[in-house]
Design an enzyme around this catalytic site. Structure first.
Site, PDB file in Angstrom:
ATOM      1  N   SER A 118       0.830  -1.205   0.000  1.00  0.00           N
ATOM      2  CA  SER A 118       0.000   0.000   0.000  1.00  0.00           C
ATOM      3  C   SER A 118       0.865   1.256   0.000  1.00  0.00           C
ATOM      4  O   SER A 118       0.592   2.218  -0.736  1.00  0.00           O
ATOM      5  CB  SER A 118      -0.923   0.008   1.227  1.00  0.00           C
ATOM      6  OG  SER A 118      -1.632   1.228   1.324  1.00  0.00           O
ATOM      7  N   GLY A 119       1.922   1.249   0.810  1.00  0.00           N
ATOM      8  CA  GLY A 119       2.811   2.398   0.853  1.00  0.00           C
ATOM      9  C   GLY A 119       3.499   2.634  -0.482  1.00  0.00           C
ATOM     10  O   GLY A 119       3.545   3.766  -0.984  1.00  0.00           O
TER      11      GLY A 119
ATOM     12  N   TRP B 192       2.463   1.721  -3.391  1.00  0.00           N
ATOM     13  CA  TRP B 192       1.477   2.145  -4.384  1.00  0.00           C
ATOM     14  C   TRP B 192       1.250   3.650  -4.297  1.00  0.00           C
ATOM     15  O   TRP B 192       1.081   4.314  -5.315  1.00  0.00           O
ATOM     16  CB  TRP B 192       0.153   1.415  -4.154  1.00  0.00           C
ATOM     17  CG  TRP B 192      -0.890   1.728  -5.185  1.00  0.00           C
ATOM     18  CD1 TRP B 192      -1.071   1.128  -6.390  1.00  0.00           C
ATOM     19  CD2 TRP B 192      -1.914   2.730  -5.093  1.00  0.00           C
ATOM     20  NE1 TRP B 192      -2.137   1.679  -7.058  1.00  0.00           N
ATOM     21  CE2 TRP B 192      -2.680   2.670  -6.288  1.00  0.00           C
ATOM     22  CE3 TRP B 192      -2.262   3.674  -4.122  1.00  0.00           C
ATOM     23  CZ2 TRP B 192      -3.758   3.516  -6.519  1.00  0.00           C
ATOM     24  CZ3 TRP B 192      -3.332   4.517  -4.360  1.00  0.00           C
ATOM     25  CH2 TRP B 192      -4.070   4.425  -5.543  1.00  0.00           C
ATOM     26  N   HIS B 193       1.276   4.199  -3.084  1.00  0.00           N
ATOM     27  CA  HIS B 193       1.012   5.626  -2.909  1.00  0.00           C
ATOM     28  C   HIS B 193       2.144   6.504  -3.421  1.00  0.00           C
ATOM     29  O   HIS B 193       1.901   7.650  -3.839  1.00  0.00           O
ATOM     30  CB  HIS B 193       0.743   5.943  -1.434  1.00  0.00           C
ATOM     31  CG  HIS B 193      -0.659   5.645  -1.002  1.00  0.00           C
ATOM     32  ND1 HIS B 193      -1.057   4.402  -0.560  1.00  0.00           N
ATOM     33  CD2 HIS B 193      -1.774   6.421  -0.963  1.00  0.00           C
ATOM     34  CE1 HIS B 193      -2.340   4.429  -0.249  1.00  0.00           C
ATOM     35  NE2 HIS B 193      -2.800   5.635  -0.495  1.00  0.00           N
ATOM     36  N   GLY B 194       3.374   6.016  -3.372  1.00  0.00           N
ATOM     37  CA  GLY B 194       4.463   6.856  -3.829  1.00  0.00           C
ATOM     38  C   GLY B 194       5.768   6.098  -3.953  1.00  0.00           C
ATOM     39  O   GLY B 194       6.020   5.146  -3.202  1.00  0.00           O
TER      40      GLY B 194
END
Length: 397
Positions: free
Chosen positions: A314-315, A317-319
């Site tokens: 998730s992390g 994917w965000h940046g």
């Protein structure tokens, strides 16, 4: 911002009117044509990358039906992930390697300056992976190629989500028109624009001190707390504003896409928070990362490892930076603590009296909000600066 561009809304008007005037069999082609036009206008030649990936998926589906090879779908999914990895994470990896070889006079690995992140690549990659996985599992309705083309190129959700599901999206292309969709869509777009143009711009003025190392150094602890809490609401109104506009625009076509936010700051635990925050992403990660790793059906240590791995994804994917990895791991740790509390500690506690439940509920909301807010230091700043901000907030520096 795309949604404040007048030509975008003129384009929406033309696309919506054209869509509803066409017979049902033509509507997928209308959405495809609108998506191609939209993406080429805002992303240029990267349109051909997206087209190539979708055409590849169509060929893979036909090849798998003909040859029945087990490796075809996994190979296609790996290919899609590699494309995302190249465009989004190459420079991150090169920077990391250069940091490891910092003793050299010049960068050991030259930075790939020419790599530009294609607009919305994270969203259409996740939707394409969803399509390939569910197709392999046999969970999708029968459809012609234009069904996939309209799904991927549905422009309201191409760059800001929510992340759709094909089996929910496709049948709606044959639904009858209802005026309620237009009324709901316009209202939802209005809410989204209000969040983006009014609330974000106003609250962001309070968040300025946490945006830079200099701002952190110049502010006192109280000001930093106000700024970080303000940023926590800025990011919510920004993300949810985008989602409202996307959801509302989809409604103009008579298409209902997933909700993405449901009052996340009223969550009573970090697990509940992820059921309220970026809901479509959380659902995707659960189905295609957490469950394949074994989910909660494995030994307890593996469950904790699965939670950490899922939130690390998730992390990322965000940046494409290590501070986002730390942010994801921060949430992974909070989820592990929550699970340990629910499974090991809570069953041993005495039931809370009814008259105390409102107070405990409020306390749970505040604790969850505190944890989520503290995690934002790594969402907004590099790791070292985020750590410094956290120490300042806690009065340790």
């Amino acid at each position: 911002m795309i949604y404040t561009d007048w030509i975008y809304w003129l384009f929406v008007l033309v696309a919506v009117v054209t869509y509803h005037l066409m017979p049902h069999r033509i509507r997928p082609w209308v959405l495809f044509a609108a998506g191609v036009t939209f993406y080429y206008y805002y992303a240029g030649s990267y349109l051909f990358l997206l087209l190539a990936e979708v055409v590849m998926a169509i060929i893979i589906v036909k090849a798998a039906a003909k040859w029945s090879r087990r490796w075809i779908y996994p190979a296609a999914i790996i290919g899609v992930i590699l494309v995302l990895g190249y465009f989004k994470y190459t420079n991150m990896m090169l920077d990391t390697l250069n940091d490891l070889f910092a003793f050299m006079q010049q960068p050991f690995f030259p930075k790939a300056e020419q790599i530009v992140l294609p607009l919305g690549i994270s969203y259409f990659t996740f939707e394409l992976i969803h399509y390939l996985v569910e197709r392999k599992r046999g969970n999708l309705p029968e459809h012609r190629p234009e069904g996939l083309l309209s799904f991927i190129f549905f422009f309201p959700t191409m760059v800001a989500g929510p992340i759709k599901q094909f089996q929910v999206f496709y049948p709606q292309l044959k639904a009858k028109f209802h005026i309620d969709h237009i009324l709901i869509g316009i209202t939802r777009i209005g809410f989204g624009l209000f969040k983006k143009l009014v609330l974000v711009g106003t609250i962001d003025l309070l968040a300025q001190p946490v945006y830079s190392k200099a701002g952190i150094a110049a502010a006192d602890t109280g000001t930093l707390w106000i700024a970080l809490i303000a940023y926590t609401f800025v990011i919510y109104f920004d993300f949810s504003g985008y989602s409202d506009i996307a959801i509302g625009t989809a409604r103009l076509f008579g298409i209902v896409v997933p909700e993405n936010f449901r009052f996340p700051y009223l969550a009573r635990s970090v697990a509940e928070f992820w059921n309220r925050w970026h809901i479509s992403l959380g659902s995707w990660l659960t189905r295609y990362v957490y469950f394949p790793l074994g989910g909660s059906r494995v030994a307890t240590p593996r469950i904790y490892l699965n939670l950490m791995a899922t939130m690390t994804v998730s992390g990322l994917w965000h940046g494409a930076a290590w501070n986002f990895v730390v942010w994801g791991m921060f949430h992974g740790v909070m989820l592990c603590i929550h699970r340990f509390h629910v499974k090991q500690i809570k069953p041993k506690l005495k039931p809370v009296p009814k008259w105390l439940k409102p107070g405990t509920t409020m306390m749970a909301i505040l604790i969850t909000f505190f944890g989520v807010t503290m995690s934002r230091v790594f969402f907004i700043l590099p790791i070292a600066d985020g750590w410094n901000l956290m120490l300042r907030l806690l009065g340790l520096r």
